[in-house]
Design a protein around this motif. Structure first.
Motif, short mmCIF file in Angstrom:
data_model
loop_
_atom_site.label_atom_id
_atom_site.label_comp_id
_atom_site.label_asym_id
_atom_site.label_seq_id
_atom_site.Cartn_x
_atom_site.Cartn_y
_atom_site.Cartn_z
N VAL A 1 0.70 -0.98 -0.03
CA VAL A 1 0.11 0.05 -0.07
C VAL A 1 0.88 1.26 -0.03
N ARG A 2 0.49 2.31 -0.75
CA ARG A 2 1.32 3.54 -0.61
C ARG A 2 0.94 4.38 0.30
N CYS A 3 1.79 4.82 1.18
CA CYS A 3 1.48 5.76 2.29
C CYS A 3 2.37 7.10 2.00
N LYS A 4 1.54 8.20 2.19
CA LYS A 4 2.11 9.43 1.88
C LYS A 4 3.15 9.95 3.00
N GLY A 5 4.44 10.29 2.48
CA GLY A 5 5.44 10.80 3.29
C GLY A 5 5.99 9.60 4.07
N LEU A 6 6.07 8.47 3.61
CA LEU A 6 6.44 7.04 4.29
C LEU A 6 8.07 7.21 4.12
N ASP A 7 8.56 7.45 3.05
CA ASP A 7 10.09 7.65 2.84
C ASP A 7 10.88 8.50 3.80
N LYS A 8 10.09 9.61 3.74
CA LYS A 8 10.90 10.84 4.50
C LYS A 8 10.92 10.55 5.95
N ARG A 9 9.72 10.34 6.28
CA ARG A 9 9.36 10.33 7.69
C ARG A 9 9.73 8.96 8.53
N TRP A 10 9.57 7.67 8.18
CA TRP A 10 9.99 6.65 8.80
C TRP A 10 11.44 6.03 8.34
N ARG A 11 12.40 7.07 8.85
CA ARG A 11 13.75 6.87 8.69
C ARG A 11 14.60 7.62 9.95
N ASN A 12 15.69 6.99 10.36
CA ASN A 12 16.60 7.36 11.30
C ASN A 12 17.49 8.59 10.58
N PRO A 13 18.07 9.21 11.39
CA PRO A 13 18.78 10.34 11.10
C PRO A 13 20.13 10.02 10.06
N ASP A 14 20.52 8.71 10.26
CA ASP A 14 21.49 8.30 9.32
C ASP A 14 21.21 7.57 8.15
N GLY A 15 19.75 7.66 8.02
CA GLY A 15 19.41 7.25 6.54
C GLY A 15 18.67 5.73 6.80
N SER A 16 19.06 5.01 7.77
CA SER A 16 18.44 3.64 7.81
C SER A 16 16.93 3.59 8.25
N VAL A 17 16.28 2.35 7.99
CA VAL A 17 14.83 2.18 7.97
C VAL A 17 14.67 1.38 9.21
N PRO A 18 14.06 1.70 10.32
CA PRO A 18 13.75 0.99 11.65
C PRO A 18 12.75 -0.10 11.57
N ARG A 19 13.29 -1.18 12.28
CA ARG A 19 11.95 -2.27 12.03
C ARG A 19 10.61 -1.68 12.86
N ILE A 20 9.54 -2.31 11.97
CA ILE A 20 8.21 -1.92 12.61
C ILE A 20 7.94 -2.96 13.78
N ALA B 1 -10.58 9.06 5.55
CA ALA B 1 -9.44 8.27 4.69
C ALA B 1 -9.06 7.39 5.51
N TYR B 2 -8.24 6.12 4.84
CA TYR B 2 -7.52 5.29 5.83
C TYR B 2 -6.14 5.78 6.22
N TYR B 3 -5.80 5.13 7.37
CA TYR B 3 -4.50 5.76 7.95
C TYR B 3 -3.70 4.48 8.23
N ILE B 4 -2.46 4.39 8.36
CA ILE B 4 -1.48 3.40 8.96
C ILE B 4 -0.80 3.99 10.13
N GLN B 5 -0.82 3.44 11.38
CA GLN B 5 0.14 3.82 12.47
C GLN B 5 1.23 3.02 12.82
N LEU B 6 2.42 3.54 12.41
CA LEU B 6 3.56 2.54 12.83
C LEU B 6 4.20 2.95 13.89
N SER B 7 4.61 1.98 14.72
CA SER B 7 5.34 2.14 16.00
C SER B 7 6.72 1.31 15.71
N GLY B 8 7.75 2.05 16.45
CA GLY B 8 8.92 1.35 16.47
C GLY B 8 9.99 2.21 16.94
#
Length: 632
Positions: A259-278, A289-296
C-alpha cells in the motif's frame, strides 16, 4: 518507541477486505468476552491472601420448594413471571451456602454472618460414608445447558483470563475454535490476535478495579452491537516482510500486500538514513480516509538551541498560554468556528430521522405489541395518539420526549419501496449527513492537534527551564451540573448549566491537557527541565508583597485584565502575573536558570519592598518555597 501516522491509499478491493475483517473482529470480540464471562463464572472468587482464583465446584444439584419466609421475599414481577417457586439445592453443602448460587433470583441476600460462616467448605470426617455430612462451603452450580430437570455442565473455553500464557484468550482467536462462518474468512491470525490483546487489556483493567487493585474505577467490557463498528485493525507482531520499500510503499501486509503511504520515505527513517523495524502497526478507518500507524524504535532528532532561559506558563481560555515573559498565544477556537455549521448539519439529520419515524409509525403493519416488545410499555390511549400524530410536537405530546428519542434513534425501517432519491428509508441522505459530520469533527481534531504541536515545539526550542500550571486539565471542570429540584417540588433551581456547558466546550477546545502532555514529552526528549506547579493562588497572589485579596483588575481597550496590587502598587497583566509566580516558585532559587525580565523585575521590586517596609513579615509564597528548598 515512537508512533507515526500515515495516510494510506488502499485500493477498493483492499478496502472491502478491511471492512470484512473489522466486522469479523467485532464478532470475535463478543466471542472472547463470552469466554471471559464463562471463565469468571467457573472460577468464582478471588483469594486476596493467596493472590489467586479459586475454582468453583461444578457439583450436581437439584431444586427444592421454597419455604414460606423465602416466598415472601420474591418480588411481584417474579410472582407473575410464571416460574415455579423453586430454589437450587445441593445435598453435600449446608443451607448457609445456598446464597452462593449465582444468577438465580429466588435466594435471599446473605447476612455478614452467613457470608463469614460459609467461606471454604471442609468435610467433618474422612469416613467415606460421612464424607459430605455437615459441610459448609462455596459452590457455584450453574447449569450451562440442559433443563431444570436434567442440567448439564461444560468446562470453560479458557483457563486463564489473560491473553498470554497457556489456556488464555489466544485459544479463542485460533481457527479451530471459531464458528464455521469465521473459519471460512481469510482474516490473518495476527489481526485476530491483536483484537484479543485489546480485549485482554480491557478485562485486566476491569479485574484490577473489581478487586481494589486500582484507584481508577473500570466497568466490565461491553459486547459490541452491530451498529458499533470497529475502526482499527492491530498487528502487534509483524514479520520481517512488513517493511518500507521504495517510493513510499509499505509492503508485506498479510492478505493485503503493498500500500502506498504519503510521506513514508521521508518520515520513517533514522537520521543516518536507515529504516527502523516496525514493532506494531494499526490500520485505522477514519471518516476522511484510511491511515496506518507505525510504531518502532525510531530515532528522531529534535533540534534545540542551548539556552538557560526559564519561563512560567499559565494555561487559560482568554489566552491559550500566557508566558511569564509577556508572550500570549490567542486561542484558535477551532470548534467554536465550526459550531454553527455543525449545528445546522445535526438539525438536518434530526429532521431526517423524525421524518423516518413518522413514516415508520404510520406503516399499516405497525402494532402496539411490537413497540411493547422492542422498546417500552405503552397504553392503548397513548398508542392511538401516537398513530394519529403527524408532527414531532404531536408525538412528544403523546409519548413524551424521552420515549420519542428512544424510537427516533433505535427503530429499524421496514423494507422500502423502489425509489432512489425521495425515499426516506433508503438512508442515503442520512448516511451522507452522518459522514459529513464525522469529517468535520475529524478536521477540527487535526487542526487542534497541529496547532498544539507547533506551539509546544516553539516553547521547548526557546526555553531551557519550563514550568506550567497544573490543574486546568482536570476532568472535573468539564462535568455537567446536577439538576437541583426546588423545595416546593415545582420545577428546578437555576444551576448555571448553560454557562457550565459553554465553559466545558471552551476547555475542550483549548485542550490544555494535551499541551501539558506534549510539553512534558518534548522536554524530556530535548533534555529540558520541566516542572508542573499547583494551581491555587497563582493568579490572585502578588509576587512582590505576597498579598492575596488586595488587588484590583482593570480592563484595557483590548479586553485584557490588568492586575494591580493596592498594597504595594505592583502592576501586571493578570495571566502574565500567574506565570511570574510559577516561574519564581520553580526556578527563582536555581543558579543555572536565567529568569525572564518580568520575573527579575518582580524579584527586584520585592527586595525594595522589604527594605522600605521592614516591619512587614508577610512574604510571597515563591520566597517561602525557596527557603524550603534550601533546607532540603
Amino acid at each position: 518507541m515512537l508512533t507515526l501516522e500515515f495516510k494510506a491509499d488502499f485500493s477498493p478491493e483492499q478496502q472491502a477486505k478491511i471492512e470484512q475483517w473489522l466486522e469479523i473482529n467485532r464478532s470475535l470480540w463478543n466471542v472472547g468476552l463470552a469466554a471471559l464471562e464463562g471463565w469468571d463464572d467457573f472460577y468464582g472468587y478471588y483469594i486476596k491472601e493467596n493472590k489467586e482464583y479459586a475454582k468453583c465446584c461444578p457439583v450436581p444439584y437439584e431444586y427444592r420448594p421454597l419455604k414460606e419466609e423465602e416466598i415472601a421475599t420474591i418480588t411481584q414481577q417474579e410472582r407473575t413471571s410464571g416460574q415455579k417457586y423453586l430454589a437450587p439445592f445441593c445435598r453435600i453443602l449446608s443451607e448457609q451456602s445456598r446464597w452462593h448460587v449465582k444468577k438465580m433470583p429466588t435466594y435471599k441476600v446473605p447476612t455478614p454472618t452467613e457470608k463469614k460462616d460459609s467461606w471454604g467448605w471442609l468435610p467433618s470426617s474422612h469416613n467415606e460414608d460421612r464424607k459430605y455430612s455437615n459441610c459448609t462451603g462455596y459452590s457455584c452450580p450453574i447449569p450451562r445447558y440442559g433443563s431444570v430437570q436434567n442440567p448439564s455442565w461444560y468446562e470453560p473455553v479458557i483457563r486463564n483470563p489473560s491473553y498470554k500464557g497457556s489456556g488464555g484468550l489466544s485459544l479463542v482467536s485460533k481457527t479451530e475454535n471459531l464458528p464455521q462462518w469465521m473459519k471460512n474468512s481469510d482474516i490473518p491470525q495476527r489481526f485476530r490476535a491483536g483484537e484479543m490483546g485489546q480485549l485482554d487489556t480491557a478485562w485486566q483493567e476491569y479485574l484490577k478495579s473489581r478487586y481494589g487493585q486500582s484507584e481508577v474505577k473500570r466497568g466490565k467490557p461491553q459486547y459490541k452491537r452491530k451498529g458499533d463498528k470497529l475502526q482499527t485493525l492491530i498487528n502487534t507482531n509483524p514479520g520481517t516482510s512488513e517493511k518500507l520499500v521504495s517510493k513510499n510503499i509499505l509492503a508485506g501486509i498479510p492478505k493485503l500486500g503493498a500500500v502506498r503511504c504519503k510521506g513514508l520515505d521521508k518520515r520513517w527513517r533514522n537520521p543516518d538514513g536507515s529504516v527502523p523495524r516496525i514493532a506494531t502497526y494499526k490500520i485505522c478507518k477514519r471518516p476522511d480516509a484510511y491511515y496506518i500507524q507505525l510504531s518502532g524504535e525510531l530515532q528522531r532528532s529534535f533540534s534545540v538551541k542551548t539556552t538557560n532561559a526559564s519561563v512560567g506558563i499559565d494555561p487559560g481560555l482568554q489566552y491559550e498560554l500566557s508566558l511569564s515573559d509577556g508572550t500570549r498565544i490567542k486561542p484558535q477556537k477551532f470548534y467554536r468556528k465550526s459550531e454553527e455549521r455543525r449545528t445546522k448539519l445535526q438539525q438536518k439529520l434530526a429532521k431526517k430521522l423524525t421524518e423516518r419515524l413518522i413514516l415508520w409509525v404510520h406503516h399499516p403493519t405497525r402494532t402496539i405489541q411490537e413497540i411493547r416488545k422492542n422498546f417500552f410499555s405503552i397504553s392503548n390511549e397513548n398508542y392511538e395518539a401516537l398513530r394519529t400524530s403527524k408532527t414531532e410536537a404531536e408525538m412528544i405530546k403523546a409519548i413524551g420526549a424521552s420515549r420519542f428519542n428512544t424510537l427516533k434513534y433505535n427503530i429499524i425501517p421496514d423494507a422500502p419501496p423502489k425509489l432512489k432519491d425521495k425515499n426516506p428509508f433508503s438512508g442515503a441522505n442520512q448516511k451522507s449527513l452522518e459522514k459529513t459530520i464525522r469529517k468535520l469533527d475529524r478536521k477540527i481534531s487535526l487542526q487542534r492537534r497541529n496547532h498544539d504541536q507547533k506551539i509546544t515545539t516553539m516553547i521547548v526550542r526557546n526555553y531551557g527551564f519550563i514550568a506550567v500550571e497544573d490543574g486546568l486539565q482536570d476532568e472535573k471542570l468539564r462535568k455537567r451540573t446536577k439538576p437541583k429540584e426546588r423545595e416546593n417540588g415545582q420545577g428546578y433551581e437555576q444551576t448555571g448549566a448553560k454557562r457550565k456547558s459553554g465553559l466545558s466546550k471552551s476547555l475542550a477546545d483549548a485542550s490544555p491537557g494535551r499541551k501539558i502532555a506534549l510539553l512534558k514529552q518534548k522536554s524530556e526528549k530535548a533534555g529540558r527541565i520541566f516542572n508542573q506547579h499547583p494551581a491555587p493562588y497563582t493568579t490572585k497572589e502578588c509576587p512582590v508583597c505576597g498579598s492575596m485579596n488586595e488587588a484590583s483588575y482593570e480592563v484595557n481597550d483590548e479586553g485584557d485584565r490588568c492586575y494591580q496590587c493596592t498594597n504595594c502598587g505592583w502592576k501586571c497583566d493578570r495571566d502574565v502575573n500567574s506565570g511570574i509566580n510559577i516561574e519564581l516558585a520553580q526556578f527563582g532559587n536555581n543558579p543555572h536558570a536565567v529568569l525572564s525580565e518580568n520575573a527579575i523585575r518582580a524579584r527586584f521590586a520585592n527586595s525594595v519592598w522589604e527594605i522600605s517596609n521592614p516591619e512587614v513579615t508577610k512574604k510571597p509564597r515563591w520566597k517561602k518555597l525557596d527557603k524550603n528548598k534550601k533546607k532540603r
